[in-house]
Design a protein around this motif. Structure first.
Motif, short mmCIF file in Angstrom:
data_model
loop_
_atom_site.label_atom_id
_atom_site.label_comp_id
_atom_site.label_asym_id
_atom_site.label_seq_id
_atom_site.Cartn_x
_atom_site.Cartn_y
_atom_site.Cartn_z
N PHE A 58 0.84 -1.20 0.00
CA PHE A 58 0.00 0.00 0.00
C PHE A 58 0.88 1.25 0.00
N ARG A 59 0.35 2.32 -0.56
CA ARG A 59 1.09 3.58 -0.66
C ARG A 59 1.48 4.16 0.70
N ASP A 60 0.76 3.80 1.75
CA ASP A 60 1.06 4.37 3.08
C ASP A 60 2.18 3.63 3.81
N GLY A 61 2.82 2.66 3.14
CA GLY A 61 3.95 1.96 3.74
C GLY A 61 3.57 0.70 4.48
N HIS A 62 2.32 0.26 4.35
CA HIS A 62 1.89 -0.98 4.98
C HIS A 62 1.72 -2.06 3.92
N PHE A 63 1.72 -3.32 4.36
CA PHE A 63 1.51 -4.43 3.44
C PHE A 63 0.63 -5.47 4.11
N GLU A 64 0.07 -6.35 3.28
CA GLU A 64 -0.71 -7.50 3.75
C GLU A 64 -0.34 -8.71 2.92
N SER A 65 -0.36 -9.87 3.58
CA SER A 65 -0.07 -11.13 2.92
C SER A 65 -0.58 -12.24 3.82
N LYS A 66 -1.00 -13.35 3.22
CA LYS A 66 -1.42 -14.50 4.04
C LYS A 66 -0.23 -15.04 4.83
N PHE A 67 0.93 -15.09 4.22
CA PHE A 67 2.12 -15.65 4.86
C PHE A 67 2.72 -14.70 5.91
N TYR A 68 2.91 -13.45 5.54
CA TYR A 68 3.55 -12.48 6.44
C TYR A 68 2.56 -11.79 7.39
N GLY A 69 1.28 -11.85 7.06
CA GLY A 69 0.29 -11.12 7.85
C GLY A 69 0.30 -9.66 7.45
N LYS A 70 0.03 -8.80 8.43
CA LYS A 70 0.05 -7.35 8.19
C LYS A 70 1.32 -6.79 8.79
N GLY A 71 1.89 -5.82 8.10
CA GLY A 71 3.12 -5.20 8.59
C GLY A 71 3.39 -3.91 7.84
N ARG A 82 15.66 -1.63 -2.80
CA ARG A 82 15.57 -2.66 -1.76
C ARG A 82 14.30 -2.44 -0.96
N ILE A 83 13.76 -3.53 -0.41
CA ILE A 83 12.57 -3.47 0.44
C ILE A 83 12.82 -4.26 1.71
N LYS A 84 12.42 -3.68 2.83
CA LYS A 84 12.47 -4.37 4.12
C LYS A 84 11.03 -4.53 4.60
N LEU A 85 10.64 -5.77 4.88
CA LEU A 85 9.31 -6.07 5.41
C LEU A 85 9.43 -6.27 6.92
N HIS A 86 8.68 -5.49 7.67
CA HIS A 86 8.64 -5.63 9.13
C HIS A 86 7.32 -6.30 9.49
N TYR A 87 7.38 -7.45 10.15
CA TYR A 87 6.16 -8.20 10.47
C TYR A 87 6.39 -9.01 11.75
N ILE A 88 5.35 -9.69 12.20
CA ILE A 88 5.43 -10.53 13.39
C ILE A 88 5.37 -11.99 12.96
N SER A 89 6.32 -12.81 13.46
CA SER A 89 6.35 -14.24 13.17
C SER A 89 6.48 -14.98 14.50
N ARG A 91 4.92 -14.51 17.21
CA ARG A 91 4.87 -13.48 18.26
C ARG A 91 6.20 -12.76 18.47
N ILE A 92 7.09 -12.83 17.48
CA ILE A 92 8.38 -12.16 17.54
C ILE A 92 8.52 -11.25 16.32
N SER A 93 9.08 -10.06 16.52
CA SER A 93 9.31 -9.16 15.39
C SER A 93 10.27 -9.81 14.40
N ALA A 94 9.93 -9.72 13.13
CA ALA A 94 10.75 -10.32 12.08
C ALA A 94 11.02 -9.28 11.00
N LEU A 95 12.05 -9.53 10.21
CA LEU A 95 12.45 -8.63 9.16
C LEU A 95 12.79 -9.43 7.91
N GLY A 96 12.16 -9.08 6.80
CA GLY A 96 12.51 -9.64 5.51
C GLY A 96 13.22 -8.55 4.71
N ASN A 97 14.37 -8.85 4.17
CA ASN A 97 15.18 -7.85 3.47
C ASN A 97 15.52 -8.39 2.09
N THR A 98 15.02 -7.75 1.05
CA THR A 98 15.27 -8.22 -0.31
C THR A 98 15.25 -7.05 -1.28
#
Length: 124
Positions: A58-71, A82-89, A91-98
């Motif tokens: 989304f343009r506001d810097g949020h994302f949604e996915s079945k796998f990652y949830g909302k973040g 580059r994109i960094k995805l900040h999400y919860i996995s 119950r722990i904060s996780a980071l995807g960097n690609t």
């Protein structure tokens, strides 16, 4: 004769470069829906979905996915975006960097595993 050969060689190099480099992303090509493709390959990493999934940026810097949830996501626009995805996995904060791939005549992709062509491909 030598000059013509050099011109053909230079033109060939230019064509190769145009078809292999990633072009800068524009706002309208960045945001939207991305479908998980080539996920059926052997599991290489736990931070990538190995099932059908759709990632929505989304343009506001949020994302949604079945796998990652909302973040939320961060972008770093340099030579390669580059994109960094900040999400919860678990119950722990996780980071995807690609990074993104935006080649001539191809759809925009978010690269998950370049060796296995495991990507999120832009669908709209």
């Amino acid at each position: 004769m030598m000059k013509q050969g050099l011109k053909i060689f230079a033109l060939g190099i230019l064509v190769i470069i145009l078809f292999t480099i990633d072009f800068p992303l524009r706002e309208n090509t960045l945001y939207g829906r991305y479908a998980n493709t080539n996920y059926q390959n052997p599991i290489c990493c736990v931070e990538a979905p190995h099932e059908p999934d759709t990632l929505v940026l989304f343009r506001d810097g949020h994302f949604e996915s079945k796998f990652y949830g909302k973040g939320r996501f961060e972008l770093n626009k340099g030579l390669v975006t580059r994109i960094k995805l900040h999400y919860i996995s678990d119950r722990i904060s996780a980071l995807g960097n690609t990074y993104f791939s935006n080649k001539l005549f191809e759809k925009t992709k978010i690269i998950l595993n370049p060796d296995m062509n495991h990507v999120f491909t832009k669908i709209n």
